[in-house]
Design a protein around this motif. Structure first.
Motif, PDB file in Angstrom:
ATOM      1  N   GLY A  40       0.791  -1.225   0.000  1.00  0.00           N
ATOM      2  CA  GLY A  40       0.000   0.000   0.000  1.00  0.00           C
ATOM      3  C   GLY A  40       0.822   1.272   0.000  1.00  0.00           C
ATOM      4  O   GLY A  40       0.252   2.375  -0.008  1.00  0.00           O
ATOM      5  N   ALA A  41       2.137   1.153  -0.012  1.00  0.00           N
ATOM      6  CA  ALA A  41       3.006   2.320   0.138  1.00  0.00           C
ATOM      7  C   ALA A  41       3.436   2.937  -1.178  1.00  0.00           C
ATOM      8  O   ALA A  41       4.091   3.975  -1.182  1.00  0.00           O
ATOM      9  N   GLY A  42       3.108   2.282  -2.294  1.00  0.00           N
ATOM     10  CA  GLY A  42       3.465   2.844  -3.586  1.00  0.00           C
ATOM     11  C   GLY A  42       4.825   2.457  -4.106  1.00  0.00           C
ATOM     12  O   GLY A  42       5.310   3.053  -5.081  1.00  0.00           O
ATOM     13  N   VAL A  43       5.471   1.450  -3.492  1.00  0.00           N
ATOM     14  CA  VAL A  43       6.777   1.019  -3.991  1.00  0.00           C
ATOM     15  C   VAL A  43       6.621   0.445  -5.394  1.00  0.00           C
ATOM     16  O   VAL A  43       5.546  -0.007  -5.798  1.00  0.00           O
ATOM     17  N   HIS A  44       7.723   0.451  -6.137  1.00  0.00           N
ATOM     18  CA  HIS A  44       7.687  -0.020  -7.512  1.00  0.00           C
ATOM     19  C   HIS A  44       7.765  -1.546  -7.596  1.00  0.00           C
ATOM     20  O   HIS A  44       7.509  -2.120  -8.662  1.00  0.00           O
ATOM     21  N   GLY A  45       8.130  -2.184  -6.493  1.00  0.00           N
ATOM     22  CA  GLY A  45       8.175  -3.628  -6.470  1.00  0.00           C
ATOM     23  C   GLY A  45       8.589  -4.153  -5.120  1.00  0.00           C
ATOM     24  O   GLY A  45       9.043  -3.404  -4.239  1.00  0.00           O
ATOM     25  N   VAL A  46       8.425  -5.453  -4.947  1.00  0.00           N
ATOM     26  CA  VAL A  46       8.758  -6.165  -3.712  1.00  0.00           C
ATOM     27  C   VAL A  46       9.709  -7.299  -4.076  1.00  0.00           C
ATOM     28  O   VAL A  46       9.563  -7.935  -5.135  1.00  0.00           O
ATOM     29  N   ALA A 202      19.357   2.409 -12.037  1.00  0.00           N
ATOM     30  CA  ALA A 202      17.929   2.286 -12.327  1.00  0.00           C
ATOM     31  C   ALA A 202      17.067   2.438 -11.086  1.00  0.00           C
ATOM     32  O   ALA A 202      15.896   2.796 -11.177  1.00  0.00           O
ATOM     33  N   GLY A 203      17.627   2.141  -9.918  1.00  0.00           N
ATOM     34  CA  GLY A 203      16.840   2.193  -8.701  1.00  0.00           C
ATOM     35  C   GLY A 203      17.599   1.576  -7.550  1.00  0.00           C
ATOM     36  O   GLY A 203      18.825   1.429  -7.595  1.00  0.00           O
ATOM     37  N   SER A 204      16.847   1.215  -6.502  1.00  0.00           N
ATOM     38  CA  SER A 204      17.481   0.670  -5.300  1.00  0.00           C
ATOM     39  C   SER A 204      16.658  -0.471  -4.741  1.00  0.00           C
ATOM     40  O   SER A 204      15.424  -0.451  -4.771  1.00  0.00           O
ATOM     41  N   TYR A 205      17.379  -1.489  -4.261  1.00  0.00           N
ATOM     42  CA  TYR A 205      16.814  -2.464  -3.341  1.00  0.00           C
ATOM     43  C   TYR A 205      17.106  -1.873  -1.983  1.00  0.00           C
ATOM     44  O   TYR A 205      18.228  -1.919  -1.488  1.00  0.00           O
ATOM     45  N   SER A 206      16.081  -1.308  -1.347  1.00  0.00           N
ATOM     46  CA  SER A 206      16.277  -0.128  -0.534  1.00  0.00           C
ATOM     47  C   SER A 206      16.277  -0.363   0.967  1.00  0.00           C
ATOM     48  O   SER A 206      15.268  -0.776   1.542  1.00  0.00           O
ATOM     49  N   ASN A 207      17.416  -0.031   1.609  1.00  0.00           N
ATOM     50  CA  ASN A 207      17.418   0.039   3.061  1.00  0.00           C
ATOM     51  C   ASN A 207      16.620   1.240   3.558  1.00  0.00           C
ATOM     52  O   ASN A 207      16.096   1.230   4.677  1.00  0.00           O
ATOM     53  N   VAL A 208      16.505   2.284   2.741  1.00  0.00           N
ATOM     54  CA  VAL A 208      15.673   3.429   3.125  1.00  0.00           C
ATOM     55  C   VAL A 208      14.211   3.012   3.206  1.00  0.00           C
ATOM     56  O   VAL A 208      13.461   3.489   4.059  1.00  0.00           O
ATOM     57  N   ALA A 209      13.792   2.078   2.349  1.00  0.00           N
ATOM     58  CA  ALA A 209      12.431   1.557   2.445  1.00  0.00           C
ATOM     59  C   ALA A 209      12.212   0.761   3.723  1.00  0.00           C
ATOM     60  O   ALA A 209      11.073   0.576   4.146  1.00  0.00           O
ATOM     61  N   CYS A 210      13.304   0.268   4.338  1.00  0.00           N
ATOM     62  CA  CYS A 210      13.145  -0.357   5.650  1.00  0.00           C
ATOM     63  C   CYS A 210      12.692   0.673   6.681  1.00  0.00           C
ATOM     64  O   CYS A 210      11.898   0.364   7.576  1.00  0.00           O
ATOM     65  N   PRO A 213       8.705   2.574   3.584  1.00  0.00           N
ATOM     66  CA  PRO A 213       8.487   2.362   2.150  1.00  0.00           C
ATOM     67  C   PRO A 213       7.909   3.597   1.459  1.00  0.00           C
ATOM     68  O   PRO A 213       8.371   3.985   0.389  1.00  0.00           O
ATOM     69  N   ALA A 214       6.918   4.205   2.078  1.00  0.00           N
ATOM     70  CA  ALA A 214       6.310   5.389   1.469  1.00  0.00           C
ATOM     71  C   ALA A 214       7.297   6.553   1.422  1.00  0.00           C
ATOM     72  O   ALA A 214       7.353   7.300   0.440  1.00  0.00           O
ATOM     73  N   GLY A 215       8.092   6.716   2.478  1.00  0.00           N
ATOM     74  CA  GLY A 215       9.085   7.787   2.491  1.00  0.00           C
ATOM     75  C   GLY A 215      10.143   7.584   1.425  1.00  0.00           C
ATOM     76  O   GLY A 215      10.601   8.547   0.793  1.00  0.00           O
ATOM     77  N   ALA A 216      10.547   6.339   1.209  1.00  0.00           N
ATOM     78  CA  ALA A 216      11.538   6.051   0.174  1.00  0.00           C
ATOM     79  C   ALA A 216      10.988   6.386  -1.210  1.00  0.00           C
ATOM     80  O   ALA A 216      11.724   6.887  -2.076  1.00  0.00           O
TER      81      ALA A 216
END
Length: 310
Positions: A40-46, A202-210, A213-216
């Motif tokens: 629900g956070a709008g990330v581009h993928g999981v 191209a993007g990140s596999y994101s520790n910031v999303a930890c 997710p919405a903030g990232a």
């Protein structure tokens, strides 16, 4: 789902963290809640089974249950997903790739067999065999800083030439593969995204999303719209990590423990800080002070436990 490729593999991808009970079992109820929050956070993928997902601790039944859950939830939500089939054993990794491929994810993440360093010829043989077993599902090579085999730019170019199924890379630094950003989707750690995006990442596999997710996602959108402002946020993110998270790493806490601590700081899902044996868990009582520091230093990233922007 539709296979991913170097052109459409983009943006902020969020990992699936494992809520661990005191008896070391996975609390799949809490995991479902955390996954719903991510979707629900709008990330581009999981994606599953990176280092933060503690893939090296999973039994094979846990691996299958996790992937069946993620595939079903992501498909229902219309969110792209990648399944991690990594294992330090190449043979067990091939078994995981076969089972992941049956779920037809957008891509399968793999690591190189890790007990012994590989010769370049062995790297090519490993990734080629993995692609064969993946049965048409694209591959993303996940190559973390602690990997025993770290392909250089020349070897990565050979992989791109000889293994067409390889569509992406996760690297600590985009400069290693800068010449390949037109051919492969090069992903970087979340806290370097603003600078790396300007270098072709191209993007990140994101520790910031930890953390959120919405903030990232908000920060990624800022990276596209106002790169200079995004780089200023990046500098503060990196200062926060250096001041408050790097000391935990210096005390010997492993990456999964640090990523779960970031999730606890963000407060967006009740994952908890517990990690599986033999790694140590960051004490929960340390989280409030870390959260207060994050509110001071990177407030635009945070999402409250109820989902409202802080």
């Amino acid at each position: 789902m539709r296979p991913l490729n170097a052109a459409n593999l983009r943006g902020v991808w969020s990992t699936v963290l494992l809520p661990v009970e005191p008896d070391e079992s996975i609390d799949f109820g809490r995991l479902e809640g955390a996954l719903d929050a991510v979707l629900g956070a709008g990330v581009h993928g999981v994606y599953t089974n990176g280092t933060a997902g503690e893939f090296h601790t999973l039994s094979e039944p846990e691996y299958d249950r996790l992937h069946e859950l993620v595939a079903a939830r992501c498909a229902a939500a219309g969110v792209p997903y990648q399944l991690g089939a990594s294992h330090p054993s190449g043979q067990l990794s091939l078994d995981r790739i076969r089972r992941a491929a049956a779920l037809r994810p957008g891509a399968i993440q793999v690591v190189l067999p890790d007990w012994l360093p590989l010769h370049p010829v062995e790297v090519l043989a490993a990734v080629s065999r993995m692609a064969e077993v993946a049965d048409g599902v694209p591959l993303v090579l996940y190559n973390p800083p602690h990997a025993k085999t770290r392909p250089d730019a020349e070897l990565l170019a050979r992989l791109s030439d000889e293994v067409p199924a390889l569509v992406g890379l996760k690297l600590p630094d985009v400069t290693v593969a800068k010449a390949l950003t037109e051919r492969l989707a090069v992903f970087v750690p979340g806290h370097t995204l603003a600078t790396a995006h300007g270098q072709g990442a191209a993007g990140s596999y994101s520790n910031v999303a930890c953390v959120s997710p919405a903030g990232a996602v908000r920060w990624y959108e800022q990276t596209l719209a106002d790169p200079a402002a995004a780089r200023e946020v990046e500098a503060r993110i990196q200062r926060f990590l250096a001041r408050h998270v790097a000391p935990l790493a210096g005390d010997g806490y492993a990456d999964p423990a640090l990523d779960k601590t970031l999730c606890a700081i963000g407060g967006w899902a009740p994952v908890g800080t517990r990690v599986r044996w033999p790694h140590r868990t960051v004490p929960e009582e340390s989280v409030p002070a870390l959260r207060a520091a994050a509110e001071r230093e990177i407030p635009e990233l945070l999402v409250s436990p109820l989902g409202d922007a802080t």
